[in-house]
Design an enzyme around this catalytic site. Structure first.
Site, PDB file in Angstrom:
ATOM      1  N   CYS A 149     -15.982  -8.789   5.057  1.00  0.00           N
ATOM      2  CA  CYS A 149     -16.073  -9.001   6.289  1.00  0.00           C
ATOM      3  C   CYS A 149     -16.843  -7.771   6.969  1.00  0.00           C
ATOM      4  O   CYS A 149     -17.062  -6.671   6.554  1.00  0.00           O
ATOM      5  CB  CYS A 149     -14.707  -9.337   6.846  1.00  0.00           C
ATOM      6  SG  CYS A 149     -13.366  -7.949   6.859  1.00  0.00           S
ATOM      7  N   LYS A 158      -6.746   6.880  11.913  1.00  0.00           N
ATOM      8  CA  LYS A 158      -7.320   7.463  10.874  1.00  0.00           C
ATOM      9  C   LYS A 158      -7.659   8.866  10.973  1.00  0.00           C
ATOM     10  O   LYS A 158      -8.556   9.227  11.644  1.00  0.00           O
ATOM     11  CB  LYS A 158      -8.443   6.489  10.042  1.00  0.00           C
ATOM     12  CG  LYS A 158      -7.876   5.195   9.829  1.00  0.00           C
ATOM     13  CD  LYS A 158      -8.873   4.166   9.228  1.00  0.00           C
ATOM     14  CE  LYS A 158      -8.420   2.854   8.846  1.00  0.00           C
ATOM     15  NZ  LYS A 158      -9.481   2.259   8.178  1.00  0.00           N
ATOM     16  N   CYS A 215      -7.547 -11.073   0.371  1.00  0.00           N
ATOM     17  CA  CYS A 215      -7.658 -10.656   1.864  1.00  0.00           C
ATOM     18  C   CYS A 215      -7.977 -11.649   2.636  1.00  0.00           C
ATOM     19  O   CYS A 215      -8.720 -12.596   2.476  1.00  0.00           O
ATOM     20  CB  CYS A 215      -8.792  -9.614   1.985  1.00  0.00           C
ATOM     21  SG  CYS A 215      -9.236  -8.958   3.662  1.00  0.00           S
ATOM     22  N   ARG A 275      -2.525   6.462   9.792  1.00  0.00           N
ATOM     23  CA  ARG A 275      -2.377   5.931   8.299  1.00  0.00           C
ATOM     24  C   ARG A 275      -2.636   7.037   7.390  1.00  0.00           C
ATOM     25  O   ARG A 275      -2.411   8.164   7.509  1.00  0.00           O
ATOM     26  CB  ARG A 275      -3.677   5.127   8.146  1.00  0.00           C
ATOM     27  CG  ARG A 275      -3.907   3.929   9.291  1.00  0.00           C
ATOM     28  CD  ARG A 275      -2.894   2.733   8.694  1.00  0.00           C
ATOM     29  NE  ARG A 275      -3.254   1.425   9.791  1.00  0.00           N
ATOM     30  CZ  ARG A 275      -4.118   0.486   9.155  1.00  0.00           C
ATOM     31  NH1 ARG A 275      -4.766   0.728   8.145  1.00  0.00           N
ATOM     32  NH2 ARG A 275      -4.140  -0.537  10.003  1.00  0.00           N
ATOM     33  N   CYS A 296     -13.907  -1.855   5.630  1.00  0.00           N
ATOM     34  CA  CYS A 296     -12.952  -0.884   4.771  1.00  0.00           C
ATOM     35  C   CYS A 296     -13.523  -0.123   3.722  1.00  0.00           C
ATOM     36  O   CYS A 296     -12.944   0.985   3.480  1.00  0.00           O
ATOM     37  CB  CYS A 296     -11.817  -1.969   4.161  1.00  0.00           C
ATOM     38  SG  CYS A 296     -10.856  -2.671   5.285  1.00  0.00           S
ATOM     39  N   LYS A 313      -4.630   1.205  14.968  1.00  0.00           N
ATOM     40  CA  LYS A 313      -4.611   1.996  13.789  1.00  0.00           C
ATOM     41  C   LYS A 313      -5.488   3.485  14.173  1.00  0.00           C
ATOM     42  O   LYS A 313      -6.401   3.428  14.894  1.00  0.00           O
ATOM     43  CB  LYS A 313      -5.122   1.495  12.484  1.00  0.00           C
ATOM     44  CG  LYS A 313      -6.671   0.962  12.580  1.00  0.00           C
ATOM     45  CD  LYS A 313      -7.074   0.310  11.350  1.00  0.00           C
ATOM     46  CE  LYS A 313      -8.287  -0.334  11.562  1.00  0.00           C
ATOM     47  NZ  LYS A 313      -8.936  -1.276  10.378  1.00  0.00           N
ATOM     48  N   CYS A 361     -14.494  -3.398  -0.833  1.00  0.00           N
ATOM     49  CA  CYS A 361     -13.356  -3.798  -0.346  1.00  0.00           C
ATOM     50  C   CYS A 361     -12.947  -4.809  -1.598  1.00  0.00           C
ATOM     51  O   CYS A 361     -13.662  -5.076  -2.294  1.00  0.00           O
ATOM     52  CB  CYS A 361     -13.308  -3.968   0.655  1.00  0.00           C
ATOM     53  SG  CYS A 361     -14.283  -5.618   1.229  1.00  0.00           S
ATOM     54  N   ARG A 420       0.948  -1.223  -0.043  1.00  0.00           N
ATOM     55  CA  ARG A 420       0.048  -0.052   0.020  1.00  0.00           C
ATOM     56  C   ARG A 420       0.873   1.329  -0.035  1.00  0.00           C
ATOM     57  O   ARG A 420       1.777   1.497   0.929  1.00  0.00           O
ATOM     58  CB  ARG A 420      -0.845  -0.059   1.279  1.00  0.00           C
ATOM     59  CG  ARG A 420      -1.987   1.120   1.182  1.00  0.00           C
ATOM     60  CD  ARG A 420      -2.986   1.067   2.524  1.00  0.00           C
ATOM     61  NE  ARG A 420      -3.683  -0.123   2.384  1.00  0.00           N
ATOM     62  CZ  ARG A 420      -4.430  -0.748   3.303  1.00  0.00           C
ATOM     63  NH1 ARG A 420      -4.102  -0.366   4.632  1.00  0.00           N
ATOM     64  NH2 ARG A 420      -4.980  -1.850   3.063  1.00  0.00           N
TER      65      ARG A 420
END
Length: 1497
Positions: free
Chosen positions: A1406, A1142, A1367, A1075, A1410, A1140, A1361, A1006
């Site tokens: 899931c 964001k 994934c 991120r 995302c 994380k 996603c 990424r």
């Protein structure tokens, strides 16, 4: 009248990118601001620009908040930084700044150093109206240049010269001056003239050097000669030759005559610019004089005036202007060779050493025969005393007479001598001072330094042996006595902490909230010297205002002196070194207690051989370092005063035993200055007494624990370090060797004790040497494997030989040979076996010829009783576990205990069932314990981060391993911080398994793109990398980043290097850090967007990790040997964030970034004229959750206030730091900021952020969002540039039949002159197209069918996603399936007449969210292959969460449910009513107001 501080501040403003002002009070204090603060604030308010045509940043720091820690980040960016220290702050920050200054000056990662200037105003001594330079002298060996000025004009001039020196030489500068008002007119220097003096080319060269060093860090081998240690005989000889000038590393880290040439050139250029002349050392008087006064400071003016009045031509004056770097040559070249007498007079109060700093330097210089060949003059030492206005001339005349006499006094005071009471500082009380003054001669200098550094916190438990001591005094001098005293003190404070804990936890005691908070905070920070005092003072103040009535609180109040963490020391002598093991020294080292020892060695170097050979002295430092967890420093006060201070500070900070070995050679009371200096220099230069610091805490943080501060080390120490370096490297590459490489006697004893205990324990278990235990698991997400591994450890602890592996990894033909079998299996999909257990189940479920009659078994299953909610689906709950248990029984197996079932719906999830089942297993096996087994604690992600050496782990070794396409599991967690996910092609798993091959491992990379804006050449680079190393496609993500899929391990380095070559990077694109920062890419107000985009880049850079691991692993060819790199993570620390983090920035009226769906959101606020005013700030958003776990939920951020643009980065930092400090690190499912806020409340969070900011946030401003979609097609900005937004389905850039998307964009990139902007909805904008270029771009868009926007509103507002096949978390399809589902829904849409209506529809494979599904009007979240939960009712503007409508739907059920709703929407909606609002109004779902309400249906 203008103060000197103001003139320095003006220059700092003109020449700096960033200015820090360190105020005595905290930023939120109501106390008055310094003159520099007021002046700089005034310049900012007038929007004055610096010489770079920019408005510099100004930040006010508190003197009590470790202000110098801020410098490291900014300097690493190439910023030109100024620090302003007003006089009332100087005495509070200078000594504590030493570790930071030392680190800054020794940061030689680039060729030009660090261009920082610290302007220090010094308080005047009230008795003589001269500045007190005592504290500034403590900084003389930090590696900074020290430059002095006096008076307003001179201070202004030296301030400018200081900035030029720092920029051109790379040596940071401390510019110090008296804090006074200028009586004459000060001639200011304008920016135009400053630009002539500080050239743009010099600035550019400096910045480029910093940036280049950031990309290509040097790779030094452990203990190369750059640290002062010759690595060969040849280098030894070279080093000896370089010691001609006493300008050593202790005085000057940049021992280079080039510095003085550059500085003299700067002085000459300044003279040409201003016609004002200055020199490094300024001489006044007759060149044939026989006596000279050497001085440093504002007192020189008094002497100069007197010299001009006298007729005595035998006396001259030398004023030192540049004190550091020090050069004997430049001093002695100015002094007349006729000089016979020298008087050194200083503006210091000699609080510690017998001799003052400048005097020591001058004495040492005259011993240098390279530059002074004649007889050494007689040198006297003096200080300024109390000077009365009418007696100054007489006092100076007396000084001249003394200097010219046949027998001048060795020491003198110019003026009246200061009394002891006048000399006492604010540090310590009278008793401390008297105790130190009455201490033995050898102790006194070091004890004074302890008092100087620690003040009222200092507690000395004993004294070294005094002559003619009584018996009790002899006992008091022993380490055992001091150790006993300090143990009692520690116990007393522990009991006090227990008392405070009782009060805090006892709810029956009625105490105010403020007192409860202060007591709680003190408990958290009782071992922090600063914070324990802060909260202790708060408690004392509260109890003083409101006297306590409860007996326990009264007791606390009476013991309030215990609040402050004491600095506890035992003082010893080298007599303790003759029998370390038999003395109390060993007990202190082995205790692990937070106790400090100062051991003074007085053996002169020249008498070392004459010492009694029967009494062989042991090296206490080596003993302690070999032992292990103890801090050790070796210091010498007359070699490096600053290093002594640095070591004392580090020793006291270290959590555990600390030993400071202090050298002070001593023959007798009559020792001269030269004798002591020579003995010290010989001891240090030969390596007999090396100066070093050993800090084991650094090794735990992945840094080099040994720091050498001198140029030589003795052989024994070199051998130890060679051994330690070898063992360190061996353990890091082969961890299994670690327990075999223990060096200390204590560790060997512990191992033997454990062995005996294990042997005795085995006897207790008796008869457990029978058949081993086999534990097999089937696991998809790691939970079942984790349970199995825990069982293995627990079995091993019980003496059972246990093995553990995946079911499919065990040779199935041998299964019936196992006598004791435990199976742990999770549930996948609709009651299916996980992938690594399917072959095992297939074999035993279809084969009737096998028998388990000789086997005993137990099964534990993991599942979710509510995952499939329909009654008919109950059979899927824990089906694999149930099937295994029944099948093994059918095949003749003997069940050890009943089937165990773990249910995610229980209070503690599957742990509830496991905790009930596990003890029964051990009982059935006959290994239940008489006591409690202490199992090794489970390794957490924080442990992993902490042990990773700042994100290194064993990634580099894993990349070299060609036997597998994968990296080690722990390293795959670390690579996320580097922007890399290990994946495999799940479509190929079964096929490769059948072929006996490992999974088709590959990596997703990424690329971080702040705000989503990149250049055409970067697009071309990404396109090439995707073809060369990836799967031939580019993925534009929902967070405006690039993703390259299908990268093989062997191509990872080349991929990362290619990305960095085009000035992009992958660092922090993933992991527990901030991120990629999102930002609206296609604004209505282009001017605002330019500012906001710039802000996005700045905050992204500000919050980036500082580890050098990324550059070492991916961009260089080799690692630093011995892990000698000194990493620094000022914001994150070694455990980084709990989860994380964001950030998104929205520009109303468009909310395409879904600003409330992120941990931190900024909403740009502009005025009617389109000027950016600042940002509304929202906190606590986040999309992730877990199916059927109501403790997890998505959440939208809430506004906490408004901040100005210049405050926004600081606000972001403090929001992140509160999450760092308070986020849940024990449960990653509960670790996001949304839970931190919900566990407390929003008001608490706002107040915590504001307390760190030092100011209150304003109330949120009005704004309005109208949509969260992209604006497709051509739009024109106010700058007359065009933008084209194209539709890229689900962000996948790939050539398909009839759709050459990738080729078309590649051709456009070759001619496009603007930029490529990735949108938050996975689409692409060609930005900043000039009018004359529009036709050409349009032609290419048509040629490659990229201008096709004739899609339904539903498709244009769809997003997904990646999900399968790459994934690892995906439970269902997403990117590959959503277009098909949309096509089928479009049939319904067309029938209902809703083709053009924009309805947001999103899908994820899931529940981690995302694609931000939980703010969509229609969302599908995968549960199993082909099965989704359906959510409805999200806000079209991203302002509301949706709600679960139906669970576990397949495609036909989805269409069946949505068709009537869409039809009804077409017919019954109100004008302008959005679909999400409609389904709530019609009662299909309830509105979700808060994340906590998400699961309330």
């Amino acid at each position: 009248m203008t103060s000197s501080l103001v003139t320095a501040s003006k220059i700092a403003y003109s020449t700096s990118d960033l200015i820090y002002v360190i105020e005595l009070n905290s930023p939120k204090s109501s106390c008055s601001k310094s003159s520099s603060n007021l002046e700089l604030t005034k310049l900012l308010s007038q929007s004055k620009k610096n010489i770079f045509n920019e408005i510099p940043e100004l930040e006010i720091l508190s003197s009590i908040s470790d202000p110098f820690s801020k410098l490291h980040i900014q300097l690493s960016k190439g910023s030109l930084v100024s620090v302003i220290i007003p006089s009332n702050s100087a005495k509070h920050v200078l000594i504590n700044s030493i570790p930071h200054l030392h680190k800054i000056s020794n940061n030689k990662n680039n060729n030009i150093g660090n261009a920082v200037v610290i302007h220090v105003a010094l308080d005047k001594n009230e008795l003589n109206q001269l500045g007190d330079y005592t504290d500034i002298m403590t900084l003389r060996q930090t590696g900074f240049a020290l430059l002095h000025s006096h008076g307003g004009q001179e201070t202004l001039d030296m301030a400018l010269i200081a900035h030029s020196i720092a920029l051109k030489t790379g040596i940071p500068v401390i510019h110090f001056f008296d804090d006074d008002e200028s009586k004459g007119k000060v001639k200011n220097i304008g920016n135009d003239d400053i630009k002539k003096f500080i050239k743009e080319s010099d600035v550019k060269q400096y910045r480029n050097s910093i940036l280049a060093s950031n990309e290509n860090k040097p790779t030094e081998v452990y203990f190369r000669s750059y640290n002062g240690i010759p690595s060969s005989d040849e280098e030894q000889q070279t080093a000896d030759e370089e010691t001609k000038d006493s300008t050593t590393a202790a005085n000057n880290n940049n021992n280079n005559n080039n510095f003085f040439d550059i500085t003299e050139n700067i002085f000459e250029n300044f003279k040409q610019l201003t016609n004002r002349s200055y020199k490094i050392n300024e001489f006044f008087g007759d060149r044939k004089s026989e006596s000279i006064i050497i001085t440093l400071g504002s007192g020189a003016k008094i002497l100069q005036n007197a010299l001009e009045k006298t007729e005595n031509t035998k006396i001259s004056l030398l004023k030192i202007r540049l004190y550091r770097p020090w050069s004997d040559q430049h001093l002695l070249n100015v002094i007349p060779k006729s000089v016979k007498n020298v008087a050194v007079i200083e503006q210091v109060i000699p609080r510690t050493t017998k001799w003052s700093p400048l005097y020591l330097d001058v004495v040492s210089a005259f011993q240098n025969r390279n530059y002074w060949s004649g007889q050494s003059p007689f040198i006297t030492c003096g200080q300024f005393g109390v000077l009365e206005e009418g007696s100054i001339d007489a006092e100076v005349s007396h000084l001249f007479e003394n200097l010219n006499s046949d027998d001048p006094s060795l020491s003198f005071i110019l003026g009246k001598e200061l009394t002891k009471s006048q000399m006492k500082t604010n540090n310590g009380d009278v008793n401390d001072h008297d105790y130190i003054e009455n201490s033995p001669v050898l102790e006194k200098p070091y004890l004074k330094m302890l008092n100087e550094v620690f003040g009222e916190r200092l507690y000395i438990a004993n004294s070294a042996l005094k002559p003619n001591s009584e018996h009790f005094e002899v006992v008091k001098s022993t380490p055992e006595f001091g150790f006993g005293v300090l143990l009692a003190k520690l116990r007393e404070r522990d009991q006090f902490a227990d008392l405070v804990t009782r009060v805090v936890k006892d709810t029956s005691i009625n105490i105010s909230e403020s007192l409860h908070t202060a007591l709680s905070q003190w408990l958290l920070h009782k071992d922090d010297s600063i914070l324990s005092k802060k909260f202790g003072n708060q408690i004392t103040e509260i109890l003083t205002k409101s006297p306590p009535t409860h007996s326990l609180i009264k007791e606390i109040f009476q013991l309030k002196n215990l609040f402050v963490k004491p600095s506890q020391w035992i003082i010893g002598s080298d007599a303790w070194a003759y029998d370390i093991g038999g003395s109390g020294v060993h007990h202190v080292i082995s205790s692990g207690k937070d106790i400090n020892m100062l051991i003074i060695d007085s053996q002169p170097y020249t008498t070392r051989i004459a010492a009694d050979p029967e009494k062989r002295k042991k090296d206490i430092g080596l003993y302690a370092m070999n032992y292990g967890d103890a801090y050790v420093a070796s210091v010498a006060i007359y070699s490096s005063y600053t290093q002594v201070l640095h070591s004392l500070l580090e020793a006291e900070k270290f959590k555990g035993p600390s030993i400071v070995l202090a050298y002070l050679p001593y023959h007798s009371e009559e020792d001269t200055t030269i004798t002591v200096l020579k003995e010290t220099k010989l001891a240090v230069d030969t390596g007999y007494w090396p100066l070093y610091r050993w800090n084991p805490q650094l090794e735990k943080e992945g840094l080099e624990p040994f720091l050498l501060d001198s140029e030589r080390i003795k052989q024994e120490l070199q051998n130890f370090l060679d051994r330690e370096n070898h063992l360190t490297q061996l353990v890091r590459t082969r961890p299994e060797y670690s327990p075999l490489l223990t060096n200390s006697l204590e560790s060997e004893i512990k191992i033997k004790q454990k062995s005996l205990a294990k042997s005795a324990y085995d006897k207790l278990l008796g008869g457990l040497t029978g058949p081993p235990l086999l534990i097999l698991f089937g696991s998809d997400n790691g939970n079942a494997e984790g349970v199995a591994r825990r069982l293995q450890k627990s079995a091993t602890a019980r003496g059972v030989n246990a093995r553990c592996m995946a079911m499919d990894d065990f040779p199935i033909e041998d299964i019936t040979l196992e006598k004791n079998l435990v199976l742990v299996c999770c549930t996948a999909g609709q009651g299916e076996f996980p992938q690594n257990a399917r072959e095992f189940w297939k074999h035993i479920s279809t084969n009737t010829d096998i028998s388990f009659s000789e086997s005993r078994y137990a099964v534990f299953g993991l599942g979710d009783s509510h995952y499939w909610p329909r009654a008919e689906d109950a059979i899927y709950y824990n089906k694999p576990g149930k099937d295994l248990d029944a099948r093994l029984e059918l095949l003749g197996g003997q069940r050890l205990i009943p089937l165990g079932l773990g249910d995610d719906q229980d209070a503690d999830g599957y742990e509830t069932g496991f905790h009930a089942w596990e003890p029964e297993l051990w009982k059935a096996l006959g290994v239940e314990l008489l006591g409690t087994i202490v199992e090794e604690p489970k390794k957490t992600d924080d442990n992993m981060k902490e042990e990773s050496n700042y994100l290194r782990g064993t990634i580099a070794e894993g990349l070299e391993d060609t036997s597998t396409g994968a990296l080690a599991e722990r390293d795959t967690k670390l690579t996320k911080f580097h922007g890399i996910y290990q994946q495999d092609d799940r479509d190929l798993r079964d096929e490769r398994k059948a072929q006996g091959l490992e999974k088709a491992f590959q990596f997703m990379v990424r690329v971080r793109v702040p705000g989503g804006v990149s250049k055409p050449d970067q697009w071309l680079a990404m396109d090439e990398i995707a073809d060369k190393y990836g799967n031939g496609s580019l993925k534009l993500t929902t967070r405006q980043a690039y993703q390259i899929h299908g990268v093989l391990k062997r191509n990872l380095k080349s991929t990362i290097r290619g990305i960095n070559k085009c000035l992009l990077d992958t660092l922090a694109a993933c992991g527990d850090v901030n991120r990629n920062v999102m930002c609206n890419p296609n604004p209505f107000i282009s001017e605002v967007h330019a500012e906001v985009q710039d802000f996005a880049r700045k905050i992204s850079a500000h919050l980036s990790p500082r580890t050098t691991a990324y550059h070492e692993i991916w961009l260089e060819d080799k690692m630093i040997s011995g892990q000698a790199v000194q990493d620094f993570e000022p914001l994150y620390g070694h455990t980084y964030l709990p989860r994380k983090f964001k950030i998104a920035i929205a520009i109303p009226p468009n909310n395409d970034v879904d600003v409330f769906a992120h941990d931190l959101g900024y909403i740009a606020i502009s005025d009617k004229n389109g000027k950016l005013l600042g940002f509304n700030v929202s906190v606590g958003g986040g999309m992730g959750m877990t199916h059927n776990n109501k403790k997890t939920y998505p959440n939208l951020g809430q506004l906490i206030g408004f901040c100005k643009l210049d405050q926004a980065i600081d606000v972001g930092e403090k929001v992140m730091l509160v999450q760092r400090d308070f986020g849940d690190r024990s449960n990653r499912k509960h670790a996001r900021l949304k839970y931190t806020i919900d566990d407390r409340d929003l008001d608490w969070f706002r107040e915590e952020v504001e307390s760190r900011l030092g100011f209150k946030l304003d109330s949120p401003k009005e704004y309005k969002f109208e949509n969260n979609a992209d604006r497709y097609g051509w739009t024109k900005g106010v700058d007359d540039k065009w933008h084209f937004c194209m539709y890229i389905e689900n962000g996948r850039v790939i050539d398909l039949p009839g759709e050459p998307i990738k080729t078309g964009l590649k051709e456009i990139a070759k001619v496009h002159k603007g930029d490529f902007r990735l949108t938050p909805n996975q689409h692409l904008i060609l930005g900043n197209i000039a009018e004359q270029d529009k036709a050409q771009i349009n032609e290419l868009l048509k040629k490659y069918k990229l201008d096709n926007l004739k899609f339904t509103g539903l498709r244009l507002n769809s997003m997904s996603c990646v999900a399968l096949p790459t994934c690892g978390l995906a439970m269902a399809e997403s990117e590959r399936y959503l277009p098909t589902l949309v096509s089928k829904l479009e049939v319904v849409i067309e029938e209902c007449g809703l083709r053009e209506d924009a309805i947001t529809i999103r899908m994820t494979g899931c529940p981690n969210g995302c694609a931000r599904p939980y703010v969509a009007e229609i969302a599908f979240v995968g549960k199993a292959i082909g099965t989704y939960n359906l959510y409805l009712g999200g806000g079209f503007y991203g302002q509301r969460l949706n709600k679960l409508y139906k669970e576990s739907l397949k495609e036909d059920e989805i269409l069946k449910e949505l068709k009537p709703i869409l039809s009804r929407y077409a017919k019954e909606r109100n004008e302008g009513e959005r679909f999400g609002d409609f389904v709530i109004r019609m009662g299909y779902v309830k509105a979700t107001k808060y994340g906590k309400d998400f699961h309330e249906l």
